[in-house]
Design a protein around this motif. Structure first.
Motif, PDB file in Angstrom:
ATOM      1  N   SER A  42     -87.523 -32.231 -42.499  1.00  0.00           N
ATOM      2  CA  SER A  42     -87.978 -32.659 -41.360  1.00  0.00           C
ATOM      3  C   SER A  42     -87.650 -34.120 -40.969  1.00  0.00           C
ATOM      4  N   ALA A  43     -87.104 -34.503 -40.138  1.00  0.00           N
ATOM      5  CA  ALA A  43     -86.932 -35.868 -39.805  1.00  0.00           C
ATOM      6  C   ALA A  43     -87.375 -36.306 -38.499  1.00  0.00           C
ATOM      7  N   SER A  44     -88.167 -37.199 -38.317  1.00  0.00           N
ATOM      8  CA  SER A  44     -88.786 -37.694 -37.035  1.00  0.00           C
ATOM      9  C   SER A  44     -88.889 -39.104 -37.002  1.00  0.00           C
ATOM     10  N   PRO A  45     -88.032 -39.538 -36.959  1.00  0.00           N
ATOM     11  CA  PRO A  45     -87.679 -41.347 -37.046  1.00  0.00           C
ATOM     12  C   PRO A  45     -88.563 -41.693 -35.771  1.00  0.00           C
ATOM     13  N   SER A  46     -89.264 -42.870 -35.823  1.00  0.00           N
ATOM     14  CA  SER A  46     -89.903 -43.459 -34.556  1.00  0.00           C
ATOM     15  C   SER A  46     -89.012 -44.539 -34.132  1.00  0.00           C
ATOM     16  N   ALA A  47     -87.939 -45.037 -35.054  1.00  0.00           N
ATOM     17  CA  ALA A  47     -86.859 -45.969 -34.546  1.00  0.00           C
ATOM     18  C   ALA A  47     -85.474 -45.599 -35.247  1.00  0.00           C
ATOM     19  N   PRO A  48     -84.519 -46.137 -34.857  1.00  0.00           N
ATOM     20  CA  PRO A  48     -83.369 -45.702 -35.434  1.00  0.00           C
ATOM     21  C   PRO A  48     -82.909 -46.815 -36.472  1.00  0.00           C
ATOM     22  N   ALA A  49     -81.796 -46.870 -37.373  1.00  0.00           N
ATOM     23  CA  ALA A  49     -81.693 -47.762 -38.562  1.00  0.00           C
ATOM     24  C   ALA A  49     -81.395 -49.109 -37.852  1.00  0.00           C
ATOM     25  N   SER A  50     -81.640 -49.995 -38.638  1.00  0.00           N
ATOM     26  CA  SER A  50     -81.311 -51.495 -38.342  1.00  0.00           C
ATOM     27  C   SER A  50     -79.832 -51.571 -37.551  1.00  0.00           C
ATOM     28  N   GLN A  51     -79.740 -52.749 -36.576  1.00  0.00           N
ATOM     29  CA  GLN A  51     -78.301 -52.683 -36.120  1.00  0.00           C
ATOM     30  C   GLN A  51     -77.191 -52.880 -37.396  1.00  0.00           C
ATOM     31  N   ASP A  52     -76.159 -52.325 -37.046  1.00  0.00           N
ATOM     32  CA  ASP A  52     -74.936 -52.278 -37.979  1.00  0.00           C
ATOM     33  C   ASP A  52     -73.705 -52.903 -37.425  1.00  0.00           C
ATOM     34  N   ALA A  53     -72.664 -52.982 -37.945  1.00  0.00           N
ATOM     35  CA  ALA A  53     -71.347 -53.465 -37.736  1.00  0.00           C
ATOM     36  C   ALA A  53     -70.956 -53.100 -36.138  1.00  0.00           C
TER      37      ALA A  53
ATOM     38  N   PHE B 105     -95.709 -41.790 -26.309  1.00  0.00           N
ATOM     39  CA  PHE B 105     -94.724 -40.792 -26.316  1.00  0.00           C
ATOM     40  C   PHE B 105     -93.936 -40.790 -27.531  1.00  0.00           C
ATOM     41  N   GLN B 106     -93.817 -39.456 -28.091  1.00  0.00           N
ATOM     42  CA  GLN B 106     -93.206 -39.276 -29.335  1.00  0.00           C
ATOM     43  C   GLN B 106     -92.068 -38.394 -29.152  1.00  0.00           C
ATOM     44  N   ALA B 107     -90.994 -38.795 -29.815  1.00  0.00           N
ATOM     45  CA  ALA B 107     -89.793 -37.695 -29.934  1.00  0.00           C
ATOM     46  C   ALA B 107     -89.397 -37.368 -31.191  1.00  0.00           C
ATOM     47  N   ASN B 108     -89.927 -36.276 -31.734  1.00  0.00           N
ATOM     48  CA  ASN B 108     -89.625 -35.600 -33.118  1.00  0.00           C
ATOM     49  C   ASN B 108     -88.415 -34.870 -33.227  1.00  0.00           C
ATOM     50  N   PHE B 109     -87.660 -35.161 -34.539  1.00  0.00           N
ATOM     51  CA  PHE B 109     -86.747 -34.604 -34.766  1.00  0.00           C
ATOM     52  C   PHE B 109     -86.672 -33.781 -36.143  1.00  0.00           C
ATOM     53  N   GLU B 110     -86.882 -32.445 -35.864  1.00  0.00           N
ATOM     54  CA  GLU B 110     -86.745 -31.635 -37.052  1.00  0.00           C
ATOM     55  C   GLU B 110     -85.362 -30.823 -37.609  1.00  0.00           C
ATOM     56  N   GLY B 111     -85.219 -31.359 -38.802  1.00  0.00           N
ATOM     57  CA  GLY B 111     -83.972 -30.674 -39.379  1.00  0.00           C
ATOM     58  C   GLY B 111     -82.822 -31.835 -39.252  1.00  0.00           C
ATOM     59  N   TRP B 112     -82.756 -32.852 -38.892  1.00  0.00           N
ATOM     60  CA  TRP B 112     -81.566 -33.770 -38.340  1.00  0.00           C
ATOM     61  C   TRP B 112     -80.969 -34.086 -39.597  1.00  0.00           C
ATOM     62  N   THR B 113     -80.899 -33.492 -40.694  1.00  0.00           N
ATOM     63  CA  THR B 113     -80.003 -34.052 -41.726  1.00  0.00           C
ATOM     64  C   THR B 113     -78.842 -33.283 -42.059  1.00  0.00           C
TER      65      THR B 113
ATOM     66  N   ALA C 220     -87.146 -31.977 -30.823  1.00  0.00           N
ATOM     67  CA  ALA C 220     -85.760 -31.744 -31.084  1.00  0.00           C
ATOM     68  C   ALA C 220     -85.502 -30.941 -32.261  1.00  0.00           C
ATOM     69  N   PHE C 221     -84.979 -29.695 -32.173  1.00  0.00           N
ATOM     70  CA  PHE C 221     -85.081 -28.944 -33.446  1.00  0.00           C
ATOM     71  C   PHE C 221     -83.629 -28.131 -33.599  1.00  0.00           C
TER      72      PHE C 221
END
Length: 216
Positions: A47-58, A70-78, A144-145
């Motif tokens: 289960s993966a439900s990140p509250s924020a994305p990874a830090s900025q990249d290139a 408001f929460q957006a939960n992400f289950e099985g997003w790996t 989201a699953f």
């Protein structure tokens, strides 16, 4: 993208509009109707439900922050395949960017533009505008699953996933009136998206269809 009672209606509106521009940028007409054939789809059940994305990249991916209401939960997003995981990550952030734009009443969200192609950006703006015009924000949660992802023969990413909106509501900013989402099967939506990788390595959404009740 969608939410309670009128959110499901908004989803249908977006879906119909997107079907007219399904070819987006690149790929043939067949690419808009890709089917998931059981390859690589959310094979890892973590289960993966990140509250924020990874830090900025290139590539300059924007930071997206959602309201504490408001929460957006992400289950099985790996996925063990890095290429498929990249599609999952950018597909997730595209959805989160639209939620954030509604909450912030931001019709010109940089994040929404970042994750959408020209073909889908117009319809995304129309969807967000419905909430802004009604002075409504989002509260509660969505899940989201069952993400299913693969890369098709043309090199496009195909991402199907389900979103359960039955615990989400809209809240009027002025009156504080809350409209809850009906506990009905049609408020569990299936997103059928195509994504194409740009020169910066970002998987932008180039076509999207939303099907209420398709997740069973």
């Amino acid at each position: 993208m969608n939410r309670p009672a009128r959110l499901a209606v908004a989803a249908l509106t977006v879906s119909a509009a997107l079907l007219l521009t399904a070819c987006g940028s690149g790929g043939g007409d067949d690419s808009s109707s890709d089917k998931i054939k059981g390859a690589g789809a959310g094979s890892e059940k973590t289960s993966a439900s990140p509250s924020a994305p990874a830090s900025q990249d290139a590539a300059g991916r924007p930071e997206i922050t959602l309201s504490k209401d408001f929460q957006a939960n992400f289950e099985g997003w790996t996925n063990s395949d890095p290429k498929l995981q990249a599609i999952l990550d950018d597909g997730r952030e595209e959805l989160r960017s639209e939620y954030a734009a509604v909450i912030e009443a931001d019709l010109n969200s940089d994040a929404v533009a970042f994750y959408n192609s020209d073909a889908t950006l117009t319809t995304a703006h129309k969807w967000i505008k419905q909430f802004v015009d009604d002075d409504e924000s989002l509260i509660g949660s969505v899940t989201a699953f069952d993400p299913q992802v693969h890369i098709n023969d043309t090199g496009s990413g195909v991402l199907f996933y389900c979103v359960d909106e039955r615990k989400a509501s809209t809240k009027n900013r002025k009156t504080a009136k809350i409209t809850t989402t009906a506990d009905k099967p049609e408020n569990v939506l299936q997103y059928r998206n195509r994504l194409d990788k740009n020169p910066q390595g970002v998987w932008k959404t180039t076509s999207s269809t939303v099907v209420p009740g398709a997740c069973g």
